[in-house]
Motif scaffolding. Sequence first.
Motif, short mmCIF file in Angstrom:
data_model
loop_
_atom_site.label_atom_id
_atom_site.label_comp_id
_atom_site.label_asym_id
_atom_site.label_seq_id
_atom_site.Cartn_x
_atom_site.Cartn_y
_atom_site.Cartn_z
N ALA A 46 0.84 -1.20 0.00
CA ALA A 46 0.00 0.00 0.00
C ALA A 46 0.87 1.24 0.00
CB ALA A 46 -0.93 -0.01 1.21
N PRO A 47 0.53 2.26 -0.79
CA PRO A 47 1.32 3.48 -0.77
C PRO A 47 1.25 4.20 0.58
CG PRO A 47 -0.57 3.71 -2.24
CD PRO A 47 -0.56 2.30 -1.75
N ARG A 69 -7.24 -0.43 -11.13
CA ARG A 69 -5.95 -0.66 -11.78
C ARG A 69 -5.88 0.10 -13.09
NH1 ARG A 69 -3.46 -0.92 -7.93
NH2 ARG A 69 -4.49 -2.12 -6.36
N GLY A 70 -4.70 0.43 -13.49
CA GLY A 70 -4.45 1.11 -14.75
C GLY A 70 -3.93 2.51 -14.53
N ALA A 71 -3.10 2.97 -15.47
CA ALA A 71 -2.44 4.27 -15.34
C ALA A 71 -3.42 5.43 -15.25
CB ALA A 71 -1.48 4.47 -16.51
N GLY A 72 -4.56 5.30 -15.89
CA GLY A 72 -5.54 6.38 -15.87
C GLY A 72 -6.12 6.66 -14.50
N TYR A 73 -5.97 5.72 -13.57
CA TYR A 73 -6.49 5.87 -12.21
C TYR A 73 -5.39 6.15 -11.19
CZ TYR A 73 -10.74 3.85 -14.15
OH TYR A 73 -11.86 3.60 -14.89
N ALA A 74 -4.20 6.44 -11.65
CA ALA A 74 -3.04 6.53 -10.76
C ALA A 74 -3.15 7.60 -9.69
CB ALA A 74 -1.76 6.74 -11.57
N ARG A 75 -4.03 8.57 -9.85
CA ARG A 75 -4.18 9.64 -8.86
C ARG A 75 -5.53 9.60 -8.16
NH1 ARG A 75 -0.20 13.98 -9.29
NH2 ARG A 75 1.35 13.24 -10.76
N SER A 76 -6.22 8.49 -8.29
CA SER A 76 -7.48 8.27 -7.58
C SER A 76 -7.28 7.06 -6.67
CB SER A 76 -8.62 7.99 -8.55
OG SER A 76 -8.87 9.13 -9.35
N ALA A 104 -1.70 11.23 1.22
CA ALA A 104 -2.16 11.10 -0.17
C ALA A 104 -2.05 12.44 -0.90
CB ALA A 104 -3.60 10.59 -0.19
N ARG A 105 -2.43 13.51 -0.26
CA ARG A 105 -2.35 14.84 -0.86
C ARG A 105 -0.90 15.16 -1.23
NH1 ARG A 105 -4.71 17.22 2.98
NH2 ARG A 105 -6.80 17.17 2.09
N ALA A 106 0.03 14.89 -0.33
CA ALA A 106 1.45 15.15 -0.59
C ALA A 106 1.98 14.29 -1.74
CB ALA A 106 2.27 14.90 0.68
N ALA A 107 1.37 13.13 -1.96
CA ALA A 107 1.78 12.24 -3.05
C ALA A 107 1.12 12.62 -4.37
CB ALA A 107 1.44 10.79 -2.69
N GLY A 108 0.32 13.71 -4.39
CA GLY A 108 -0.31 14.16 -5.61
C GLY A 108 -1.63 13.50 -5.94
N GLY A 110 -5.43 13.07 -6.35
CA GLY A 110 -6.51 14.02 -6.58
C GLY A 110 -7.73 13.70 -5.77
N SER A 111 -8.22 12.47 -5.89
CA SER A 111 -9.44 12.12 -5.19
C SER A 111 -9.23 10.88 -4.33
CB SER A 111 -10.60 11.89 -6.17
OG SER A 111 -10.29 10.86 -7.09
N LEU A 112 -9.85 10.93 -3.16
CA LEU A 112 -9.85 9.81 -2.24
C LEU A 112 -11.27 9.28 -2.16
CD1 LEU A 112 -7.99 8.23 -0.31
CD2 LEU A 112 -8.66 9.83 1.50
#
Length: 169
Positions: A46-47, A69-76, A104-108, A110-112
Amino acid sequence: MIVRPAEMRDADAIAAALNPVIRNTTISFKPYELSLDEVRELIAMAPGIFVAEVDGKVVGYASYDQFRRGAGYARSMEHSIILAPEARGHGIGRTLMAVVEDHARAAGVGSLWAGVSGENPGGVAFHDRLGFETVAVLPKVGFKFNRWLDLTLMRKWLQPAGDETSGSH
């Protein structure tokens, strides 16, 4: 109370908090308890995963990982939070969530996201108090204890206002 990053030595305590929820409730749709190896894998992968300690005892944890999963979801990211029964109602969950959100915010991120069982109105109220908004109720997407369960999807935007560029949320 201390909130700190989870370590491998916390696997037993995390399993002790999580597995009764899996075994006895519909708060989690998981059909089986997690082994210590699975909990250790969660800690390793887990990040962000954090534990709350009271008087040297782990009484809960919160984590987040990629929403889908997938790059398009990397910030969700989707989060999980579990507290031992004796830890509920003392602000521990709120403190854990603040740490998860800040990390999570510091890691960039966008949405949680929170996926809350339709049979857990307390979970919906908890997230609502933390500023999550209900985005959708997915009817009958979970199945446990021989019945269908609804899932409430809730979302919190973590970046500064105006940084959100798409959608109506």
